[in-house]
Design an enzyme around this catalytic site. Sequence first.
Site, PDB file in Angstrom:
ATOM      1  CE1 TYR A 154      28.181 -16.238   6.891  1.00 36.47           C
ATOM      2  CE2 TYR A 154      26.675 -16.774   5.103  1.00 36.47           C
ATOM      3  CZ  TYR A 154      27.937 -16.425   5.539  1.00 36.47           C
ATOM      4  OH  TYR A 154      28.952 -16.235   4.633  1.00 36.47           O
TER       5      TYR A 154
HETATM    6  N1  LIG Z   1      33.673 -19.629   2.235  1.00 34.63           N
HETATM    7  C1  LIG Z   1      32.413 -19.444   1.874  1.00 34.63           C
HETATM    8  O1  LIG Z   1      31.681 -20.383   1.523  1.00 34.63           O
HETATM    9  C2  LIG Z   1      31.837 -18.058   1.841  1.00 34.63           C
HETATM   10  C3  LIG Z   1      30.768 -17.759   1.000  1.00 34.63           C
HETATM   11  C4  LIG Z   1      30.220 -16.476   1.008  1.00 34.63           C
HETATM   12  C5  LIG Z   1      30.748 -15.506   1.841  1.00 34.63           C
HETATM   13  N2  LIG Z   1      31.801 -15.831   2.654  1.00 34.63           N
HETATM   14  C6  LIG Z   1      32.311 -14.797   3.554  1.00 34.63           C
HETATM   15  O2  LIG Z   1      33.666 -14.578   3.237  1.00 34.63           O
HETATM   16  C7  LIG Z   1      34.355 -14.141   4.396  1.00 34.63           C
HETATM   17  C8  LIG Z   1      35.626 -14.967   4.586  1.00 34.63           C
HETATM   18  O3  LIG Z   1      35.229 -16.308   4.722  1.00 34.63           O
HETATM   19  P1  LIG Z   1      36.256 -17.528   4.643  1.00 34.63           P
HETATM   20  O4  LIG Z   1      35.536 -18.615   3.974  1.00 34.63           O
HETATM   21  O5  LIG Z   1      37.567 -17.072   4.128  1.00 34.63           O
HETATM   22  O6  LIG Z   1      36.330 -17.886   6.211  1.00 34.63           O
HETATM   23  P2  LIG Z   1      37.538 -18.457   7.105  1.00 34.63           P
HETATM   24  O7  LIG Z   1      36.887 -19.101   8.280  1.00 34.63           O
HETATM   25  O8  LIG Z   1      38.459 -19.261   6.264  1.00 34.63           O
HETATM   26  O9  LIG Z   1      38.284 -17.123   7.568  1.00 34.63           O
HETATM   27  C9  LIG Z   1      37.652 -16.178   8.393  1.00 34.63           C
HETATM   28  C10 LIG Z   1      38.699 -15.466   9.210  1.00 34.63           C
HETATM   29  O10 LIG Z   1      38.012 -14.492  10.031  1.00 34.63           O
HETATM   30  C11 LIG Z   1      38.639 -14.500  11.318  1.00 34.63           C
HETATM   31  N3  LIG Z   1      37.707 -14.001  12.336  1.00 34.63           N
HETATM   32  C12 LIG Z   1      36.535 -14.569  12.711  1.00 34.63           C
HETATM   33  N4  LIG Z   1      35.994 -13.870  13.712  1.00 34.63           N
HETATM   34  C13 LIG Z   1      36.821 -12.846  13.988  1.00 34.63           C
HETATM   35  C14 LIG Z   1      36.799 -11.777  14.932  1.00 34.63           C
HETATM   36  N5  LIG Z   1      35.804 -11.643  15.818  1.00 34.63           N
HETATM   37  N6  LIG Z   1      37.823 -10.901  14.937  1.00 34.63           N
HETATM   38  C15 LIG Z   1      38.840 -11.049  14.061  1.00 34.63           C
HETATM   39  N7  LIG Z   1      38.918 -12.029  13.158  1.00 34.63           N
HETATM   40  C16 LIG Z   1      37.917 -12.925  13.117  1.00 34.63           C
HETATM   41  C17 LIG Z   1      39.016 -15.943  11.554  1.00 34.63           C
HETATM   42  O11 LIG Z   1      40.028 -16.074  12.539  1.00 34.63           O
HETATM   43  C18 LIG Z   1      39.468 -16.386  10.156  1.00 34.63           C
HETATM   44  O12 LIG Z   1      40.865 -16.236   9.981  1.00 34.63           O
HETATM   45  C19 LIG Z   1      33.359 -14.277   5.554  1.00 34.63           C
HETATM   46  O13 LIG Z   1      32.779 -13.026   5.827  1.00 34.63           O
HETATM   47  C20 LIG Z   1      32.318 -15.223   5.000  1.00 34.63           C
HETATM   48  O14 LIG Z   1      31.065 -15.054   5.604  1.00 34.63           O
HETATM   49  C21 LIG Z   1      32.363 -17.074   2.664  1.00 34.63           C
END
Ligand SMILES: NC(=O)c1ccc[n+]([C@@H]2O[C@H](COP(=O)([O-])OP(=O)(O)OC[C@H]3O[C@@H](n4cnc5c(N)ncnc54)[C@H](O)[C@@H]3O)[C@@H](O)[C@H]2O)c1
Length: 247
Positions: A154
Amino acid sequence: MNRIDLEGRKAIITGGARGIGYATAERMIASGAFVELWDIDAAAIDEAVKSLGDQATGNVVELTDEKVVAVAAGKTFDARPVDILVNNAGITGGNAKTWELAPDIWRRTIEVNLVAPYLTCHALVPLMAKAGYGRIVNVASIAGKEGNPNASHYSASKAGLIALTKSLGKELAGSGILVNCVTPAAARTSIFDQMTQEHIDYMLSKIPLNRFVEPSEVAAMIAWLASNDCSFTTGAVFDISGGRAVY
Ligand SMILES: NC(=O)c1ccc[n+]([C@@H]2O[C@H](COP(=O)([O-])OP(=O)(O)OC[C@H]3O[C@@H](n4cnc5c(N)ncnc54)[C@H](O)[C@@H]3O)[C@@H](O)[C@H]2O)c1
């Protein structure tokens, strides 16, 4: 909430069916934009589009599939030129020591978090460049700056996304397209289901503000970066880590 001016703009938000992507869609719609959610989860897209209303559409897109992304980009652009691309979809790939992580999980995490944003840019940048305007916002992570233990896949994927942002920003300087990224600390979304409690506790312990960031707070920063008000910044990394990052 102040209203950032995105009147009439069209945005693609990957992974927009839930979490930070969904919050970004809400914020952009409240600012006057049309949004198209690209996500792999068809049921979640339907639900999201229903609750977001008339200014939202959805498209089932497996973002790691080059052909699927190219077709979706063409169709979306034909329907209405795309001004904004938010590369937000991501997975954690679970938590384990580097030598304990299976190669297929390591590769899949890089594919979703890094190769997919390259593919969307590959498909959409030429179309945006023709139009002479664009804002690209990549959702990286504090993990990409600091390297979290038990998350090398990651962390490496997000470090790669930061570097992609910097390179692409320079390549597109002068084209009307600005490219930036955000590096949030942990937000309590369904992505937490993909992590161990130990890892979640570790992330919280690292945040001086001593709480998780809200998806709406990340969305606010993304919306500004996607607007005209962001006019002299490209290839840059915006911290939203509650004080964890010192650079
Ligand atoms: N939530 C956290 O703690 C956090 C912190 C830092 C960064 N982020 C980043 O923020 C972004 C959003 O995270 P989130 O927490 O909202 O996650 P989440 O799991 O709530 O949502 C992610 C979405 O991406 C979609 N997805 C995953 N793989 C896919 C693919 N191959 N094709 C199409 N869609 C796909 C999933 O279906 C989901 O709806 C991510 O890139 C994550 O790495 C999250």
